[in-house]
Design a protein around this motif. Structure first.
Motif, PDB file in Angstrom:
ATOM      1  N   VAL A   1       7.260 -10.240   3.419  1.00  0.00           N
ATOM      2  CA  VAL A   1       5.949 -10.462   4.048  1.00  0.00           C
ATOM      3  C   VAL A   1       5.568 -11.928   3.922  1.00  0.00           C
ATOM      4  O   VAL A   1       6.170 -12.684   3.149  1.00  0.00           O
ATOM      5  CB  VAL A   1       4.853  -9.586   3.403  1.00  0.00           C
ATOM      6  CG1 VAL A   1       5.112  -8.111   3.647  1.00  0.00           C
ATOM      7  CG2 VAL A   1       4.752  -9.882   1.904  1.00  0.00           C
ATOM      8  N   GLN A   2       4.548 -12.292   4.664  1.00  0.00           N
ATOM      9  CA  GLN A   2       3.978 -13.626   4.549  1.00  0.00           C
ATOM     10  C   GLN A   2       2.459 -13.511   4.656  1.00  0.00           C
ATOM     11  O   GLN A   2       1.921 -12.456   5.018  1.00  0.00           O
ATOM     12  CB  GLN A   2       4.529 -14.553   5.630  1.00  0.00           C
ATOM     13  CG  GLN A   2       4.306 -14.081   7.054  1.00  0.00           C
ATOM     14  CD  GLN A   2       4.999 -14.970   8.067  1.00  0.00           C
ATOM     15  OE1 GLN A   2       5.536 -16.011   7.735  1.00  0.00           O
ATOM     16  NE2 GLN A   2       4.981 -14.562   9.326  1.00  0.00           N
ATOM     17  N   THR A   3       1.781 -14.609   4.347  1.00  0.00           N
ATOM     18  CA  THR A   3       0.320 -14.606   4.350  1.00  0.00           C
ATOM     19  C   THR A   3      -0.231 -14.150   5.705  1.00  0.00           C
ATOM     20  O   THR A   3       0.202 -14.633   6.756  1.00  0.00           O
ATOM     21  CB  THR A   3      -0.206 -16.015   4.026  1.00  0.00           C
ATOM     22  OG1 THR A   3       0.294 -16.411   2.752  1.00  0.00           O
ATOM     23  CG2 THR A   3      -1.719 -16.033   4.010  1.00  0.00           C
ATOM     24  N   GLY A   4      -1.177 -13.204   5.648  1.00  0.00           N
ATOM     25  CA  GLY A   4      -1.805 -12.684   6.863  1.00  0.00           C
ATOM     26  C   GLY A   4      -1.209 -11.398   7.374  1.00  0.00           C
ATOM     27  O   GLY A   4      -1.797 -10.751   8.250  1.00  0.00           O
ATOM     28  N   ASP A   5      -0.052 -10.985   6.875  1.00  0.00           N
ATOM     29  CA  ASP A   5       0.582  -9.753   7.346  1.00  0.00           C
ATOM     30  C   ASP A   5      -0.228  -8.527   6.932  1.00  0.00           C
ATOM     31  O   ASP A   5      -0.763  -8.468   5.807  1.00  0.00           O
ATOM     32  CB  ASP A   5       1.997  -9.622   6.780  1.00  0.00           C
ATOM     33  CG  ASP A   5       2.984 -10.542   7.471  1.00  0.00           C
ATOM     34  OD1 ASP A   5       2.604 -11.149   8.493  1.00  0.00           O
ATOM     35  OD2 ASP A   5       4.130 -10.659   6.990  1.00  0.00           O
ATOM     36  N   LEU A   6      -0.301  -7.561   7.825  1.00  0.00           N
ATOM     37  CA  LEU A   6      -0.882  -6.268   7.486  1.00  0.00           C
ATOM     38  C   LEU A   6       0.192  -5.407   6.844  1.00  0.00           C
ATOM     39  O   LEU A   6       1.340  -5.365   7.312  1.00  0.00           O
ATOM     40  CB  LEU A   6      -1.430  -5.578   8.734  1.00  0.00           C
ATOM     41  CG  LEU A   6      -2.611  -6.255   9.438  1.00  0.00           C
ATOM     42  CD1 LEU A   6      -2.998  -5.479  10.690  1.00  0.00           C
ATOM     43  CD2 LEU A   6      -3.806  -6.363   8.500  1.00  0.00           C
ATOM     44  N   VAL A   7      -0.153  -4.708   5.783  1.00  0.00           N
ATOM     45  CA  VAL A   7       0.812  -3.860   5.083  1.00  0.00           C
ATOM     46  C   VAL A   7       0.201  -2.481   4.864  1.00  0.00           C
ATOM     47  O   VAL A   7      -1.020  -2.322   4.804  1.00  0.00           O
ATOM     48  CB  VAL A   7       1.222  -4.479   3.732  1.00  0.00           C
ATOM     49  CG1 VAL A   7       1.971  -5.792   3.941  1.00  0.00           C
ATOM     50  CG2 VAL A   7       0.014  -4.680   2.820  1.00  0.00           C
ATOM     51  N   LYS A   8       1.086  -1.506   4.768  1.00  0.00           N
ATOM     52  CA  LYS A   8       0.688  -0.136   4.457  1.00  0.00           C
ATOM     53  C   LYS A   8       1.055   0.177   3.017  1.00  0.00           C
ATOM     54  O   LYS A   8       2.000  -0.398   2.463  1.00  0.00           O
ATOM     55  CB  LYS A   8       1.400   0.853   5.393  1.00  0.00           C
ATOM     56  CG  LYS A   8       0.978   0.769   6.845  1.00  0.00           C
ATOM     57  CD  LYS A   8      -0.399   1.359   7.038  1.00  0.00           C
ATOM     58  CE  LYS A   8      -0.754   1.469   8.519  1.00  0.00           C
ATOM     59  NZ  LYS A   8      -2.115   2.034   8.713  1.00  0.00           N
ATOM     60  N   LYS A   9       0.325   1.092   2.434  1.00  0.00           N
ATOM     61  CA  LYS A   9       0.636   1.528   1.070  1.00  0.00           C
ATOM     62  C   LYS A   9       2.069   2.061   1.027  1.00  0.00           C
ATOM     63  O   LYS A   9       2.446   2.916   1.817  1.00  0.00           O
ATOM     64  CB  LYS A   9      -0.342   2.617   0.632  1.00  0.00           C
ATOM     65  CG  LYS A   9      -0.130   3.095  -0.794  1.00  0.00           C
ATOM     66  CD  LYS A   9      -1.175   4.129  -1.168  1.00  0.00           C
ATOM     67  CE  LYS A   9      -0.981   4.612  -2.596  1.00  0.00           C
ATOM     68  NZ  LYS A   9      -1.999   5.626  -2.983  1.00  0.00           N
ATOM     69  N   GLY A  10       2.875   1.542   0.089  1.00  0.00           N
ATOM     70  CA  GLY A  10       4.263   1.956  -0.039  1.00  0.00           C
ATOM     71  C   GLY A  10       5.253   1.025   0.621  1.00  0.00           C
ATOM     72  O   GLY A  10       6.464   1.169   0.429  1.00  0.00           O
ATOM     73  N   ASP A  11       4.767   0.047   1.404  1.00  0.00           N
ATOM     74  CA  ASP A  11       5.674  -0.929   2.023  1.00  0.00           C
ATOM     75  C   ASP A  11       6.320  -1.804   0.946  1.00  0.00           C
ATOM     76  O   ASP A  11       5.691  -2.141  -0.065  1.00  0.00           O
ATOM     77  CB  ASP A  11       4.912  -1.827   3.000  1.00  0.00           C
ATOM     78  CG  ASP A  11       4.554  -1.115   4.293  1.00  0.00           C
ATOM     79  OD1 ASP A  11       5.030   0.015   4.489  1.00  0.00           O
ATOM     80  OD2 ASP A  11       3.791  -1.684   5.102  1.00  0.00           O
ATOM     81  N   THR A  12       7.584  -2.190   1.191  1.00  0.00           N
ATOM     82  CA  THR A  12       8.274  -3.109   0.285  1.00  0.00           C
ATOM     83  C   THR A  12       7.899  -4.543   0.647  1.00  0.00           C
ATOM     84  O   THR A  12       8.133  -4.989   1.774  1.00  0.00           O
ATOM     85  CB  THR A  12       9.795  -2.930   0.377  1.00  0.00           C
ATOM     86  OG1 THR A  12      10.134  -1.583   0.010  1.00  0.00           O
ATOM     87  CG2 THR A  12      10.517  -3.887  -0.554  1.00  0.00           C
ATOM     88  N   LEU A  13       7.322  -5.243  -0.296  1.00  0.00           N
ATOM     89  CA  LEU A  13       6.852  -6.604  -0.062  1.00  0.00           C
ATOM     90  C   LEU A  13       7.912  -7.644  -0.422  1.00  0.00           C
ATOM     91  O   LEU A  13       8.010  -8.688   0.219  1.00  0.00           O
ATOM     92  CB  LEU A  13       5.586  -6.876  -0.872  1.00  0.00           C
ATOM     93  CG  LEU A  13       4.444  -5.852  -0.701  1.00  0.00           C
ATOM     94  CD1 LEU A  13       3.275  -6.224  -1.598  1.00  0.00           C
ATOM     95  CD2 LEU A  13       4.008  -5.757   0.751  1.00  0.00           C
ATOM     96  N   ALA A  14       8.685  -7.367  -1.463  1.00  0.00           N
ATOM     97  CA  ALA A  14       9.713  -8.318  -1.903  1.00  0.00           C
ATOM     98  C   ALA A  14      10.730  -7.573  -2.765  1.00  0.00           C
ATOM     99  O   ALA A  14      10.443  -6.492  -3.300  1.00  0.00           O
ATOM    100  CB  ALA A  14       9.099  -9.477  -2.685  1.00  0.00           C
ATOM    101  N   ILE A  15      11.919  -8.164  -2.877  1.00  0.00           N
ATOM    102  CA  ILE A  15      12.989  -7.613  -3.699  1.00  0.00           C
ATOM    103  C   ILE A  15      13.407  -8.683  -4.702  1.00  0.00           C
ATOM    104  O   ILE A  15      13.601  -9.845  -4.339  1.00  0.00           O
ATOM    105  CB  ILE A  15      14.202  -7.189  -2.847  1.00  0.00           C
ATOM    106  CG1 ILE A  15      13.770  -6.150  -1.792  1.00  0.00           C
ATOM    107  CG2 ILE A  15      15.303  -6.609  -3.724  1.00  0.00           C
ATOM    108  CD1 ILE A  15      14.880  -5.782  -0.832  1.00  0.00           C
ATOM    109  N   PHE A  16      13.549  -8.284  -5.969  1.00  0.00           N
ATOM    110  CA  PHE A  16      13.874  -9.226  -7.027  1.00  0.00           C
ATOM    111  C   PHE A  16      15.183  -8.838  -7.716  1.00  0.00           C
ATOM    112  O   PHE A  16      15.710  -7.738  -7.530  1.00  0.00           O
ATOM    113  CB  PHE A  16      12.749  -9.279  -8.076  1.00  0.00           C
ATOM    114  CG  PHE A  16      11.391  -9.543  -7.493  1.00  0.00           C
ATOM    115  CD1 PHE A  16      11.106 -10.768  -6.918  1.00  0.00           C
ATOM    116  CD2 PHE A  16      10.396  -8.573  -7.516  1.00  0.00           C
ATOM    117  CE1 PHE A  16       9.852 -11.022  -6.378  1.00  0.00           C
ATOM    118  CE2 PHE A  16       9.145  -8.815  -6.989  1.00  0.00           C
ATOM    119  CZ  PHE A  16       8.880 -10.045  -6.418  1.00  0.00           C
TER     120      PHE A  16
END
Length: 333
Positions: free
Chosen positions: A56-71
């Motif tokens: 994701v990046q700043t301003g993106d709409l996200v839903k609960k449970g979406d993967t934002l980043a992987i580490f």
């Protein structure tokens, strides 16, 4: 008698004063006002991590449970390699010791065959000599009772047979002990391997936690890291703001006595849209007086103070952000 209009204005003025005071406070003994607010969520991680992928990046709409980043975590990779090496080492040690014990079993069997073979050969010699002597004596003297020499040979043969039985029993006991060592070795190796496998399973579970998941519906306000960055534990990663208000900040005027308690359910109604309602739960309060927001003052020019009360909202509420809300406590029975 001339009527004085002041007789009518005086009670009206008193009533107006009471009304102004009551309306200034803006609440009754079980009703007060608040504002629907959003409480952003700042996400972090409890270990040092390396960023593998940003979704994701700043301003993106996200839903609960979406993967934002992987580490990734270097310590997990190192731990897994160590555990797998432990499994390999334990299996190698087991295999080596098992081979040694098998050789010992073969040595016990070979030693038994050699000793019993020697004793059986002695028995055959004794029986052959005794048979020859008996045949010779019978040929010369005829059938005679068994000579004492024959009895002595039989006793010697029986003694040799007893030695064979003892050697076989001793060999069986040695083989049993060696097999017990093999079984114990197998159990120890299985235990060590099981512990390492369990730790690998824990490592895999920890890897499953290396996904940064959106806890709420909302939009990404800030991303505090970049691709391939090394991020220390507990550092801020992503800040998410909800699309709908998730709490109410209510204000109880300093002159009002509103009996409330933590955990109490309250009725919430939009002041501008009375058809929009919801249930909330009081989750906290601030005993320190704070200045009331302009929107909650009846007279904007007059500054006033009150106590803040924090109320949680259900996710599916229909309020607007910063909307004025009427908060009503349940009636006292």
């Amino acid at each position: 008698m001339k009527f004085n209009i002041l007789y009518l204005l005086f009670p009206a003025a008193i009533f107006a004063c009471f009304w102004i005071v009551h309306d200034f406070q803006g609440q009754s003994s079980n009703t007060f006002f608040g504002i629907a607010e959003t409480e952003s969520r700042t996400l972090n991680f409890d270990h040092d991590i390396a960023v593998r992928d940003i979704r994701v990046q700043t301003g993106d709409l996200v839903k609960k449970g979406d993967t934002l980043a992987i580490f990734t975590r270097a310590d997990l990779d190192k731990s897994e390699v160590e555990r797998r090496n432990e499994i390999t080492r334990a299996e190698t040690e087991r295999s080596t010791q098992h081979t040694v014990l098998e050789k010992e079993k073969e040595l016990v069997a070979a030693r038994l065959r050699a000793k019993t073979g020697e004793l059986k050969a002695q028995i055959r010699v004794l029986r052959t000599e005794d048979s020859l002597k008996t045949s010779y004596r019978n040929n010369i003297y005829g059938n005679l009772p068994a000579a004492p020499e024959s009895k002595l040979a039989a006793e010697e043969a029986a003694a040799l047979q007893k030695q064979i039985a003892d050697l076989e029993a001793e060999a069986r006991e040695e083989l049993r002990l060696l097999e017990s060592k093999q079984s114990a070795l197998q159990r120890v190796t299985a235990t060590k391997t099981g512990l390492s496998v369990a730790e690998i399973g824990f490592i895999e579970a920890e890897r499953g936690r290396l996904l940064l998941i959106a806890p709420i519906d909302g939009y990404v306000e800030s991303v505090f890291f970049g691709q391939n960055a090394l991020v220390p534990a507990h550092s801020d990663l992503i800040k998410i703001n909800p699309l709908t208000p998730n709490r109410i900040i209510g204000f109880i005027h300093e002159t009002a006595e509103v009996p409330f308690s933590i955990g109490q359910e309250v009725e919430l109604v939009s002041t501008a849209r009375p058809e929009i309602k919801a249930k909330g739960v009081i989750i906290g309060s601030n005993p320190k007086m704070s200045e009331l927001p302009l929107r909650l003052r009846k007279f904007i020019e007059l500054r006033s103070w009150g106590r803040e009360v924090y109320i949680s909202l259900p996710d599916n509420n229909g309020f607007y952000i910063s909307e004025k809300i009427t908060i009503t406590l349940p009636a006292v029975q």
